[in-house]
Design a protein around this motif. Structure first.
Motif, short mmCIF file in Angstrom:
data_model
loop_
_atom_site.label_atom_id
_atom_site.label_comp_id
_atom_site.label_asym_id
_atom_site.label_seq_id
_atom_site.Cartn_x
_atom_site.Cartn_y
_atom_site.Cartn_z
N ASP A 166 0.82 -1.22 0.00
CA ASP A 166 0.00 0.00 0.00
C ASP A 166 0.85 1.26 0.00
O ASP A 166 0.44 2.30 -0.53
CB ASP A 166 -0.93 0.01 1.23
N ASP A 167 2.04 1.19 0.61
CA ASP A 167 2.92 2.36 0.66
C ASP A 167 3.93 2.37 -0.50
O ASP A 167 4.99 2.98 -0.40
CB ASP A 167 3.66 2.41 2.00
N HIS A 168 3.60 1.66 -1.57
CA HIS A 168 4.39 1.62 -2.81
C HIS A 168 5.70 0.85 -2.68
O HIS A 168 6.55 0.93 -3.57
CB HIS A 168 4.68 3.04 -3.31
N ARG A 169 5.87 0.12 -1.60
CA ARG A 169 7.02 -0.79 -1.54
C ARG A 169 6.72 -2.00 -2.41
O ARG A 169 5.57 -2.33 -2.68
CB ARG A 169 7.29 -1.22 -0.10
N LEU A 170 7.77 -2.69 -2.84
CA LEU A 170 7.63 -3.82 -3.76
C LEU A 170 8.09 -5.11 -3.12
O LEU A 170 9.01 -5.11 -2.29
CB LEU A 170 8.45 -3.58 -5.03
N PHE A 171 7.43 -6.19 -3.50
CA PHE A 171 7.87 -7.55 -3.17
C PHE A 171 8.06 -8.29 -4.49
O PHE A 171 7.14 -8.41 -5.28
CB PHE A 171 6.82 -8.26 -2.30
N MET A 172 9.29 -8.75 -4.74
CA MET A 172 9.61 -9.41 -6.00
C MET A 172 10.24 -10.77 -5.74
O MET A 172 10.99 -10.94 -4.78
CB MET A 172 10.57 -8.54 -6.83
N VAL A 173 9.94 -11.71 -6.61
CA VAL A 173 10.51 -13.05 -6.55
C VAL A 173 11.16 -13.35 -7.89
O VAL A 173 10.58 -13.09 -8.95
CB VAL A 173 9.43 -14.11 -6.24
N SER A 174 12.38 -13.87 -7.86
CA SER A 174 13.09 -14.32 -9.06
C SER A 174 13.63 -15.71 -8.82
O SER A 174 13.76 -16.16 -7.68
CB SER A 174 14.24 -13.36 -9.42
N ARG A 175 13.98 -16.40 -9.92
CA ARG A 175 14.57 -17.73 -9.82
C ARG A 175 15.99 -17.68 -10.36
O ARG A 175 16.21 -17.34 -11.52
CB ARG A 175 13.78 -18.76 -10.63
N MET A 176 16.98 -17.96 -9.51
CA MET A 176 18.38 -18.03 -9.92
C MET A 176 18.67 -19.44 -10.45
O MET A 176 18.24 -20.43 -9.84
CB MET A 176 19.29 -17.71 -8.74
#
Length: 377
Positions: free
Chosen positions: A114-124
Motif C-alpha cells: 500500500d505504501d508503494h514498496r515492492l515484493f519481487m521473486v526471481s529464480r536463480m
C-alpha cells in the motif's frame, strides 16, 4: 548452490501442506540452513560491509542510526523461525508474502504494498556438474532506503553485483534504492545465459556422441533428461518475463519512468533467454529423432549382415539336407536302385558336393557385390 527444489520435490512439498492451515502461517523446512545476515551500507562516498549473523539487534540499531545511507540486507538461510518472524515484524512484511519466501518455490512475480514498496521473486539458475538445472529462489522487499533479500543458500550468483557496489566508481551507489532491486533482477537474468550456454555445449556433445563409433551408455536417457531440463528452464523464464512486463505497467509513483528504461532492457534479456530455450527445445527434439533414426539405420545394418549370412547358408542347408536323406542304394537283394542318389557311392562324390557348395557361395558373393550389398553404396 545448495539445496534445490526440483519438480518432484515441489510436488512432495505440495502434498505435505496442511489442508485448512491458516493463511500466512510460517513454516521452516527441517533441512533449512541457519540464517546468515549480511549488510552492505553505502552512498556515493561511503561504503560499509559487515556480517551480522547472530547479531540481529545490532543490525537493527545500525539501520535506525544511519537512515541517510542505502542498505542491502541479505538474509541467507531460513533455519530460524523466530528470526524470520522478527524480520517480518520489524520491516512490516505481510505474513502471506513471508510465507511465499519460506515456501521457496514461488513463480517469479511482483507485488506492490500500500505504501508503494515492492515484493519481487526471481529464480536463480545454474547448470550443475550433474547435468541438470539447479534453481534457487531470490525474494526481494524494497523500502525507502533499503532492499531486503532472502535466499535459502549461502552461495548465489550475485557476487558480480557485490563487486560493483564495493567499487568507489560504481554509478549504482549514486542511484536510488529501486535501482538496486533492478540490478539484482538483472544479474539473475544475465546468469541465465551461462546456464543456456552450458546446455548448448552439452547438446552439441550429445549430437557428436550420436555419430560416434562408440556411444556412451544410456545416451537416449541423457537426451531425454536434458530435454526435461530445458522445458523446466522455460517454465522459470516465462514468469520472469511476465514479472518484468508487470513492473513496466506500474504507475510512475511506484516505479519512476527513469528506471523503467532499465527494466525494458531486462525484458529484452528475458525474451532472448526464452528464444534460446525454444531453440534448444527444438534442437533436442531433432536430436531425439536423429538418435532414433540412426539407431534404426544401425539396426538395418545388423539385419543386412544377418540376412546376407542367412541367404548364403540357405542353399547350403538345402544341399546338405538333400544329401542327408537316407535312401537305400539297393533293394537288399543286390539290385541297384539307380534313382536313389547313386553319387553317394562315387569315389569323388563328397569332394564334388563340397565343390558345388563352394561354387554356389562364390556365385552369391559376386551377385551381392555387384548389387552393392557388401559395401556402403
Amino acid at each position: 548452490m545448495g539445496y534445490t527444489v526440483t519438480d518432484r520435490e515441489a510436488t512432495r512439498q505440495a502434498r505435505e501442506q496442511q489442508v485448512g492451515q491458516r493463511p500466512g502461517t510460517l513454516n521452516v523446512r527441517e533441512e533449512a540452513m541457519k540464517p546468515r545476515l549480511f549488510l552492505m551500507a553505502y552512498d556515493e562516498n561511503t561504503f560499509i560491509e559487515e556480517e551480522y549473523t547472530d547479531r540481529y539487534d545490532e543490525l537493527l540499531v545500525w539501520l535506525r542510526d544511519h537512515p541517510e545511507l542505502k542498505h542491502w540486507i541479505d538474509v541467507r538461510g531460513y533455519g530460524d523461525l523466530a528470526l524470520m518472524e522478527q524480520l517480518m515484524h520489524d520491516f512490516g512484511l505481510h505474513p502471506l508474502q513471508m510465507e511465499d519466501v519460506l515456501n521457496d518455490y514461488q513463480r517469479a512475480k511482483v507485488e506492490v504494498f500500500d505504501d508503494h514498496r515492492l515484493f519481487m521473486v526471481s529464480r536463480m539458475t545454474d547448470f550443475t556438474r550433474n547435468l541438470e538445472i539447479d534453481d534457487d529462489q531470490l525474494s526481494l522487499f524494497t523500502g525507502p532506503n533499503y532492499v531486503l533479500s532472502f535466499q535459502d543458500d549461502y552461495d548465489d550468483c550475485l557476487d558480480s553485483l557485490r563487486t560493483r557496489i564495493r567499487s568507489n566508481f560504481s554509478t549504482l551507489r549514486r542511484r536510488p534504492m529501486l535501482y538496486l532491486a533492478y540490478a539484482l533482477t538483472d544479474v539473475v537474468l544475465d546468469h541465465y545465459y551461462p546456464t543456456m550456454a552450458a546446455i548448448g555445449d552439452y547438446i552439441e556433445e550429445l549430437e557428436e556422441a550420436i555419430f560416434a563409433d562408440k556411444r556412451p551408455r544410456r545416451l537416449l536417457n541423457r537426451i531425454l533428461r536434458i530435454k526435461k531440463d530445458v522445458v523446466r528452464f522455460r517454465r522459470l523464464v516465462y514468469p520472469e518475463r511476465d514479472k518484468i512486463a508487470e513492473i513496466l505497467r506500474l504507475p510512475d509513483e511506484v516505479m519512476p519512468e527513469e528506471l523503467k528504461i532499465f527494466y525494458r532492457d531486462a525484458y529484452d534479456h528475458a525474451i532472448q533467454a526464452l528464444d534460446l530455450a525454444e531453440s534448444y527445445r527444438d534442437n533436442i527434439s531433432s536430436l531425439t529423432d536423429l538418435y532414433l533414426s540412426d539407431q534404426g539405420n544401425r539396426m538395418n545394418e545388423v539385419m543386412k549382415v544377418l540376412t546376407i549370412i542367412s541367404t548364403i547358408f540357405i542353399p547350403l542347408s538345402f544341399v546338405v539336407g538333400l544329401y542327408g536323406m537316407n535312401f537305400q542304394h539297393d533293394d537288399g537283394h543286390g539290385h541297384v536302385l539307380p534313382l536313389n542318389m547313386p553319387e553317394l557311392y562315387k569315389p569323388w562324390g563328397y569332394p564334388m558336393v563340397l565343390g558345388l557348395m563352394f561354387i554356389v557361395v562364390m556365385i552369391q558373393l559376386v551377385y551381392f557385390y555387384r548389387k552393392g550389398w557388401l559395401t556402403n553404396r
